[in-house]
Design a protein around this motif. Sequence first.
Motif, PDB file in Angstrom:
ATOM      1  N   ARG A 162      13.458  16.618  19.977  1.00  0.00           N
ATOM      2  CA  ARG A 162      14.786  16.000  19.962  1.00  0.00           C
ATOM      3  C   ARG A 162      15.847  17.088  20.053  1.00  0.00           C
ATOM      4  NH1 ARG A 162      12.955  12.491  14.760  1.00  0.00           N
ATOM      5  NH2 ARG A 162      11.577  11.020  15.855  1.00  0.00           N
ATOM      6  N   GLU A 163      17.009  16.695  20.511  1.00  0.00           N
ATOM      7  CA  GLU A 163      18.079  17.657  20.741  1.00  0.00           C
ATOM      8  C   GLU A 163      18.491  18.400  19.479  1.00  0.00           C
ATOM      9  OE1 GLU A 163      18.449  14.451  23.918  1.00  0.00           O
ATOM     10  OE2 GLU A 163      18.004  14.513  21.763  1.00  0.00           O
ATOM     11  N   SER A 164      18.286  17.788  18.330  1.00  0.00           N
ATOM     12  CA  SER A 164      18.674  18.413  17.062  1.00  0.00           C
ATOM     13  C   SER A 164      17.610  19.359  16.513  1.00  0.00           C
ATOM     14  CB  SER A 164      18.960  17.326  16.025  1.00  0.00           C
ATOM     15  OG  SER A 164      17.829  16.481  15.857  1.00  0.00           O
ATOM     16  N   ASP A 165      16.473  19.442  17.177  1.00  0.00           N
ATOM     17  CA  ASP A 165      15.389  20.293  16.689  1.00  0.00           C
ATOM     18  C   ASP A 165      15.740  21.772  16.859  1.00  0.00           C
ATOM     19  OD1 ASP A 165      13.882  18.120  15.998  1.00  0.00           O
ATOM     20  OD2 ASP A 165      12.595  18.197  17.773  1.00  0.00           O
ATOM     21  N   PRO A 166      15.230  22.628  15.974  1.00  0.00           N
ATOM     22  CA  PRO A 166      15.467  24.068  16.125  1.00  0.00           C
ATOM     23  C   PRO A 166      14.786  24.598  17.384  1.00  0.00           C
ATOM     24  CG  PRO A 166      13.825  23.646  14.424  1.00  0.00           C
ATOM     25  CD  PRO A 166      14.396  22.315  14.795  1.00  0.00           C
ATOM     26  N   CYS A 167      15.393  25.620  17.952  1.00  0.00           N
ATOM     27  CA  CYS A 167      14.857  26.257  19.161  1.00  0.00           C
ATOM     28  C   CYS A 167      14.803  27.759  18.929  1.00  0.00           C
ATOM     29  CB  CYS A 167      15.737  25.966  20.377  1.00  0.00           C
ATOM     30  SG  CYS A 167      15.910  24.215  20.774  1.00  0.00           S
ATOM     31  N   SER A 168      13.615  28.312  18.918  1.00  0.00           N
ATOM     32  CA  SER A 168      13.477  29.752  18.707  1.00  0.00           C
ATOM     33  C   SER A 168      12.433  30.323  19.656  1.00  0.00           C
ATOM     34  CB  SER A 168      13.097  30.038  17.253  1.00  0.00           C
ATOM     35  OG  SER A 168      11.951  29.279  16.870  1.00  0.00           O
ATOM     36  N   PRO A 169      12.616  30.124  20.958  1.00  0.00           N
ATOM     37  CA  PRO A 169      11.633  30.623  21.913  1.00  0.00           C
ATOM     38  C   PRO A 169      11.623  32.150  21.949  1.00  0.00           C
ATOM     39  CG  PRO A 169      13.582  29.877  23.064  1.00  0.00           C
ATOM     40  CD  PRO A 169      13.756  29.490  21.631  1.00  0.00           C
ATOM     41  N   THR A 170      10.499  32.700  22.318  1.00  0.00           N
ATOM     42  CA  THR A 170      10.384  34.159  22.404  1.00  0.00           C
ATOM     43  C   THR A 170      10.312  34.642  23.848  1.00  0.00           C
ATOM     44  OG1 THR A 170       7.981  33.979  22.193  1.00  0.00           O
ATOM     45  CG2 THR A 170       9.249  34.334  20.169  1.00  0.00           C
TER      46      THR A 170
ATOM     47  N   ASP B 121      11.992  13.929  23.781  1.00  0.00           N
ATOM     48  CA  ASP B 121      12.422  12.588  23.402  1.00  0.00           C
ATOM     49  C   ASP B 121      13.729  12.285  24.156  1.00  0.00           C
ATOM     50  OD1 ASP B 121      13.675  10.405  22.059  1.00  0.00           O
ATOM     51  OD2 ASP B 121      12.543  10.832  20.246  1.00  0.00           O
ATOM     52  N   GLY B 122      13.713  11.227  24.956  1.00  0.00           N
ATOM     53  CA  GLY B 122      14.888  10.882  25.751  1.00  0.00           C
ATOM     54  C   GLY B 122      15.750   9.787  25.157  1.00  0.00           C
ATOM     55  N   THR B 123      15.591   9.503  23.872  1.00  0.00           N
ATOM     56  CA  THR B 123      16.311   8.390  23.251  1.00  0.00           C
ATOM     57  C   THR B 123      17.823   8.552  23.328  1.00  0.00           C
ATOM     58  OG1 THR B 123      14.480   8.005  21.711  1.00  0.00           O
ATOM     59  CG2 THR B 123      16.623   7.079  21.113  1.00  0.00           C
ATOM     60  N   LEU B 124      18.324   9.736  23.027  1.00  0.00           N
ATOM     61  CA  LEU B 124      19.774   9.930  22.986  1.00  0.00           C
ATOM     62  C   LEU B 124      20.409   9.601  24.328  1.00  0.00           C
ATOM     63  CD1 LEU B 124      22.415  10.897  21.724  1.00  0.00           C
ATOM     64  CD2 LEU B 124      21.760  13.248  22.307  1.00  0.00           C
TER      65      LEU B 124
ATOM     66  N   ARG C 284      19.409   7.657  26.651  1.00  0.00           N
ATOM     67  CA  ARG C 284      19.391   6.224  26.905  1.00  0.00           C
ATOM     68  C   ARG C 284      20.437   5.496  26.065  1.00  0.00           C
ATOM     69  NH1 ARG C 284      15.267   8.581  28.633  1.00  0.00           N
ATOM     70  NH2 ARG C 284      13.834   7.720  30.186  1.00  0.00           N
ATOM     71  N   GLU C 285      20.673   5.966  24.867  1.00  0.00           N
ATOM     72  CA  GLU C 285      21.730   5.379  24.040  1.00  0.00           C
ATOM     73  C   GLU C 285      23.103   5.590  24.666  1.00  0.00           C
ATOM     74  OE1 GLU C 285      21.094   7.292  20.301  1.00  0.00           O
ATOM     75  OE2 GLU C 285      19.593   5.822  19.638  1.00  0.00           O
ATOM     76  N   LEU C 286      23.224   6.609  25.497  1.00  0.00           N
ATOM     77  CA  LEU C 286      24.485   6.908  26.179  1.00  0.00           C
ATOM     78  C   LEU C 286      24.592   6.216  27.533  1.00  0.00           C
ATOM     79  CD1 LEU C 286      24.654  10.689  25.261  1.00  0.00           C
ATOM     80  CD2 LEU C 286      26.109   8.868  24.339  1.00  0.00           C
ATOM     81  N   GLY C 287      23.589   5.403  27.878  1.00  0.00           N
ATOM     82  CA  GLY C 287      23.704   4.570  29.070  1.00  0.00           C
ATOM     83  C   GLY C 287      22.771   4.908  30.213  1.00  0.00           C
ATOM     84  N   PHE C 288      21.882   5.888  30.037  1.00  0.00           N
ATOM     85  CA  PHE C 288      20.975   6.274  31.113  1.00  0.00           C
ATOM     86  C   PHE C 288      19.763   5.355  31.189  1.00  0.00           C
ATOM     87  CE2 PHE C 288      17.080   8.764  32.186  1.00  0.00           C
ATOM     88  CZ  PHE C 288      17.361   9.011  33.520  1.00  0.00           C
ATOM     89  N   SER C 289      19.424   4.960  32.411  1.00  0.00           N
ATOM     90  CA  SER C 289      18.180   4.243  32.675  1.00  0.00           C
ATOM     91  C   SER C 289      17.609   4.839  33.949  1.00  0.00           C
ATOM     92  CB  SER C 289      18.436   2.745  32.868  1.00  0.00           C
ATOM     93  OG  SER C 289      17.226   2.065  33.156  1.00  0.00           O
ATOM     94  N   PRO C 290      16.398   5.378  33.909  1.00  0.00           N
ATOM     95  CA  PRO C 290      15.897   6.095  35.083  1.00  0.00           C
ATOM     96  C   PRO C 290      15.715   5.182  36.296  1.00  0.00           C
ATOM     97  CG  PRO C 290      14.162   5.851  33.441  1.00  0.00           C
ATOM     98  CD  PRO C 290      15.441   5.428  32.788  1.00  0.00           C
ATOM     99  N   GLU C 291      16.186   5.662  37.427  1.00  0.00           N
ATOM    100  CA  GLU C 291      15.974   4.958  38.683  1.00  0.00           C
ATOM    101  C   GLU C 291      14.510   5.047  39.099  1.00  0.00           C
ATOM    102  OE1 GLU C 291      17.429   5.277  43.371  1.00  0.00           O
ATOM    103  OE2 GLU C 291      18.619   6.213  41.775  1.00  0.00           O
TER     104      GLU C 291
END
Length: 272
Positions: free
Chosen positions: A122-130, A247-250, A252-259
């Motif tokens: 999810r977008e709020s998850d921490p990101c610490s790539p090396t 996770d693509g939930t956010l 879709r909540e903003l109005g996206f629906s995949p073509e």
Amino acid sequence: MATLLLTGASGLVGSRLLPRLVEAGHTVRALVRGDVTLPAGAAAVHGDLADPGSLRPAVKDVEAVVHLAALFRTTDEDAVWRANLDGTRNLLSAVQAYAPRARFVMTSTGNVYDADATRPARESDPCSPTQAYPASKVAAEALVRESGLTWSVLRLPFVYGEGDGHLASMPGLVSRFGLHPAHTYSVAHHRDVAQVVKMALAGTLDSRVVNVTDDAPITVLEMTALAGSEVEGSAEPLTDPWHGRMDGTLLRELGFSPEVPTVQAAARAGIL
């Protein structure tokens, strides 16, 4: 419609996005370093993200910037950092100076998420790539968020479609990186990447970091089969099974629906 600057216009995503932006009625400037052939309605502006002084003509008075340019799949880590972080910094500085009201849309990558996730990221998850590529993109995202501009960040998955060769490269990637045939990845078709960019340009995604993904992840085995070179299956346990899943939930909540909801749907429609 906006006057906008597109970086990375000759890349895998940019070359498919550019004509769609023109068709949508935008006046598009494409930042290029050499001679390139662009679709009708797009104008080439010569400049280099590594040369701050060259960017003024490209950004002056634009209403939006779509920043796709990035360097990856190279062993030259210094070059990756220069392109992805320093290049973004130079572009932001130019926009701040010559088009401070412009909307700034940057594409990033789902590879920024930690490999040992326990669910789709999810977008709020921490990101610490090396690794240099995702680490440089995380750092560039931070510059964008702190720029004072109106911004959005689109984290892209494995993008495919329209004969771009990306799906066809999967059998080679399996050999190169030792990918497990049962590993699943989030994916998105070029049509839906363009749809999300248009949402960002319209302001729907302002001040948001969003994951872009279709409705169903796909296994490495399935991708190689669609590419015409199915790899051998395996019953060995997966390591980091959620790596590459978003996770693509956010969105879709903003109005996206995949073509194009799935890769299988793309195959049926003949748009792989």
